[in-house]
Enzyme design. Sequence first.
Site, PDB file in Angstrom:
ATOM      1  NE  ARG A   1      -3.853   0.412   0.650  1.00  0.00           N
ATOM      2  CZ  ARG A   1      -4.807   0.598   1.545  1.00  0.00           C
ATOM      3  NH1 ARG A   1      -5.277  -0.407   2.232  1.00  0.00           N
ATOM      4  NH2 ARG A   1      -5.316   1.787   1.718  1.00  0.00           N
TER       5      ARG A   1
ATOM      6  NE  ARG B   1      -6.985   7.432   3.873  1.00  0.00           N
ATOM      7  CZ  ARG B   1      -7.848   6.423   3.890  1.00  0.00           C
ATOM      8  NH1 ARG B   1      -8.836   6.378   3.039  1.00  0.00           N
ATOM      9  NH2 ARG B   1      -7.735   5.458   4.784  1.00  0.00           N
TER      10      ARG B   1
ATOM     11  NE  ARG C   1      -9.469   8.492  -2.785  1.00  0.00           N
ATOM     12  CZ  ARG C   1     -10.732   8.755  -2.519  1.00  0.00           C
ATOM     13  NH1 ARG C   1     -11.426   9.529  -3.319  1.00  0.00           N
ATOM     14  NH2 ARG C   1     -11.308   8.244  -1.461  1.00  0.00           N
TER      15      ARG C   1
ATOM     16  CG  ASP D   1      -9.518  -2.398  -3.189  1.00  0.00           C
ATOM     17  OD1 ASP D   1      -8.767  -1.921  -2.322  1.00  0.00           O
ATOM     18  OD2 ASP D   1     -10.436  -3.206  -2.917  1.00  0.00           O
TER      19      ASP D   1
ATOM     20  CE1 TYR E   1     -13.245  -6.183   3.711  1.00  0.00           C
ATOM     21  CE2 TYR E   1     -11.644  -7.471   2.474  1.00  0.00           C
ATOM     22  CZ  TYR E   1     -11.935  -6.498   3.413  1.00  0.00           C
ATOM     23  OH  TYR E   1     -10.923  -5.851   4.056  1.00  0.00           O
TER      24      TYR E   1
HETATM   25  O1  CP3 Z   1       0.094   0.920  -3.352  1.00  0.00           O
HETATM   26  C1  CP3 Z   1      -0.840   0.085  -3.212  1.00  0.00           C
HETATM   27  O2  CP3 Z   1      -0.617  -0.994  -2.646  1.00  0.00           O
HETATM   28  C2  CP3 Z   1      -2.206   0.451  -3.712  1.00  0.00           C
HETATM   29  C3  CP3 Z   1      -3.037  -0.635  -4.289  1.00  0.00           C
HETATM   30  C4  CP3 Z   1      -3.949  -1.335  -3.296  1.00  0.00           C
HETATM   31  C5  CP3 Z   1      -5.146  -0.791  -2.730  1.00  0.00           C
HETATM   32  N1  CP3 Z   1      -5.762  -1.774  -2.005  1.00  0.00           N
HETATM   33  C6  CP3 Z   1      -5.648   0.585  -2.921  1.00  0.00           C
HETATM   34  C7  CP3 Z   1      -6.619   1.126  -1.948  1.00  0.00           C
HETATM   35  C8  CP3 Z   1      -3.837  -2.647  -2.848  1.00  0.00           C
HETATM   36  C9  CP3 Z   1      -2.716  -3.637  -3.122  1.00  0.00           C
HETATM   37  C10 CP3 Z   1      -4.991  -2.909  -2.046  1.00  0.00           C
HETATM   38  C11 CP3 Z   1      -5.248  -4.235  -1.460  1.00  0.00           C
HETATM   39  C12 CP3 Z   1      -6.337  -4.385  -0.474  1.00  0.00           C
HETATM   40  N2  CP3 Z   1      -7.574  -3.812  -0.462  1.00  0.00           N
HETATM   41  C13 CP3 Z   1      -6.272  -5.290   0.607  1.00  0.00           C
HETATM   42  C14 CP3 Z   1      -5.111  -6.209   0.898  1.00  0.00           C
HETATM   43  C15 CP3 Z   1      -3.982  -5.486   1.522  1.00  0.00           C
HETATM   44  C16 CP3 Z   1      -4.186  -5.145   2.968  1.00  0.00           C
HETATM   45  O3  CP3 Z   1      -4.270  -3.941   3.250  1.00  0.00           O
HETATM   46  O4  CP3 Z   1      -4.225  -6.067   3.801  1.00  0.00           O
HETATM   47  C17 CP3 Z   1      -7.480  -5.211   1.310  1.00  0.00           C
HETATM   48  C18 CP3 Z   1      -7.833  -5.971   2.567  1.00  0.00           C
HETATM   49  C19 CP3 Z   1      -8.309  -4.269   0.626  1.00  0.00           C
HETATM   50  C20 CP3 Z   1      -9.693  -3.874   0.956  1.00  0.00           C
HETATM   51  C21 CP3 Z   1      -9.715  -2.406   1.217  1.00  0.00           C
HETATM   52  N3  CP3 Z   1      -9.840  -1.455   0.223  1.00  0.00           N
HETATM   53  C22 CP3 Z   1      -9.514  -1.723   2.443  1.00  0.00           C
HETATM   54  C23 CP3 Z   1      -9.344  -2.393   3.793  1.00  0.00           C
HETATM   55  C24 CP3 Z   1      -9.511  -0.353   2.167  1.00  0.00           C
HETATM   56  C25 CP3 Z   1      -9.203   0.799   3.115  1.00  0.00           C
HETATM   57  C26 CP3 Z   1     -10.389   1.594   3.559  1.00  0.00           C
HETATM   58  C27 CP3 Z   1      -9.908   2.970   4.020  1.00  0.00           C
HETATM   59  O5  CP3 Z   1     -10.477   3.961   3.578  1.00  0.00           O
HETATM   60  O6  CP3 Z   1      -8.946   3.052   4.829  1.00  0.00           O
HETATM   61  C28 CP3 Z   1      -9.721  -0.206   0.790  1.00  0.00           C
HETATM   62  C29 CP3 Z   1      -9.730   1.047   0.029  1.00  0.00           C
HETATM   63  C30 CP3 Z   1      -8.434   1.366  -0.646  1.00  0.00           C
HETATM   64  N4  CP3 Z   1      -7.756   0.515  -1.472  1.00  0.00           N
HETATM   65  C31 CP3 Z   1      -7.714   2.579  -0.578  1.00  0.00           C
HETATM   66  C32 CP3 Z   1      -6.594   2.454  -1.407  1.00  0.00           C
HETATM   67  C33 CP3 Z   1      -5.562   3.489  -1.716  1.00  0.00           C
HETATM   68  C34 CP3 Z   1      -8.143   3.814   0.204  1.00  0.00           C
HETATM   69  C35 CP3 Z   1      -9.051   4.600  -0.684  1.00  0.00           C
HETATM   70  C36 CP3 Z   1      -8.888   6.091  -0.520  1.00  0.00           C
HETATM   71  O7  CP3 Z   1      -9.391   6.628   0.448  1.00  0.00           O
HETATM   72  O8  CP3 Z   1      -8.265   6.716  -1.380  1.00  0.00           O
END
Ligand code: CP3
Length: 350
Positions: free
Chosen positions: A23, A27, A36, A72, A147
């Site tokens: 990740r 943010r 964003r 994602d 999920y």
């Molecule tokens: O640099 C990177 O790794 C970005 C690519 C990426 C994202 N999600 C972007 C994202 C990757 C590899 C993921 C994987 C992902 N998504 C996982 C596995 C990795 C881990 O963290 O264990 C999981 C469980 C998810 C499901 C998910 N999607 C979560 C828990 C969240 C966070 C919610 C939050 O707002 O904190 C997301 C949303 C998400 N995916 C964001 C990003 C950048 C945040 C969205 C934003 O606010 O811009």
Amino acid sequence: MTTSFLAACRKQPTDAVPVWFMRQAGRYQPEYQELRKRYSLMDIVRNPRVCQQVTSLPVEQLGVDAAILFSDIMVPIEAMGVTVEIKENVGPVIASPIRSKADVDKLRHLDTKQQLPYVLESIELLKGSLSVPLIGFAGAPFTLASYMVEGGPSRNYVFTKQLMWSHDDVWQSLMDKLGDMIIEFLTAQVKAGAAAVQLFDSWAGSLAPADYRRYLLPTMKRVFSALSKLGVPTIYFVGTNGQLLEPLSESGADVLGLDWRVPVAEARSRTSGRVAFQGNLDSTVLFAPWSVIEEKTREILDQATMEPGFIFNLGQSLVHHTPPVNPDTLRRLTEFVHDYSRSRLGAGRN
Ligand code: CP3
């Protein structure tokens, strides 16, 4: 092209330990927050030029040795016919959870080229512009199922485990469909230019080893066996994985993510040298003073550099906390890992 990352995945010697951060785009970066304001997460994923920019930013800013495609884990789940909403500070939410045989039967087969052409276009753009290898990725079956079955993030995975333990046939059919999707999706990503692939199984650490072996390992073996034919390294990240290292090392993945609860030397000896490791800094150490970050990193590298096959990363994804991790800290850490490991590896050769 920096290839130390790919060499380390293959357990080949490198001059320095390669680094990237799970990740690493998101943010904590002021530039990401700025983008964003204009685009949602899905807008970024669907717009290859913006996706290219967001994926490349950490490489330019931090000097890391690999990029991970900005997307994602839920992106292909939408394409299977499940409506997903990604809620800020919550995570993926599904209004109609998948809990019955009829729900599983309705899941559609993924056709990446037809349904997610923008993902492949982003990879093609990145392949032509990045100075480091690009990691493609997918969610792993248990984490995706959690999920889909719970309907959102969960603490105990009650509905998921209930389905797993109560309805073997429905569970297996869900694992089969998710396994097929992952093979199709990652094969398409590699054909478009991904140089390695990672499966994210953030929540499979909630299982005991015997349950992991019985309900997940056969699916993981099938998936990694299919992916191994693509000729790129495969990485398997499981959150909280100390109790699962032995079965995970039998999955067929080339590299295992390692959280901070198990030291590298112990992980290597318990898996008899079958796999390379990626990890294993506690992500929350990034909020500590630099002297603590440096000490923990040195401890990891002192063990890691004893043998080839280590990629420095976090033990779980970067915590997108408020106040956020400072990008300068990650840049300094990347440089420190490179410099310190280079001196250790150089000294070993004399
Ligand atoms: O640099 C990177 O790794 C970005 C690519 C990426 C994202 N999600 C972007 C994202 C990757 C590899 C993921 C994987 C992902 N998504 C996982 C596995 C990795 C881990 O963290 O264990 C999981 C469980 C998810 C499901 C998910 N999607 C979560 C828990 C969240 C966070 C919610 C939050 O707002 O904190 C997301 C949303 C998400 N995916 C964001 C990003 C950048 C945040 C969205 C934003 O606010 O811009």
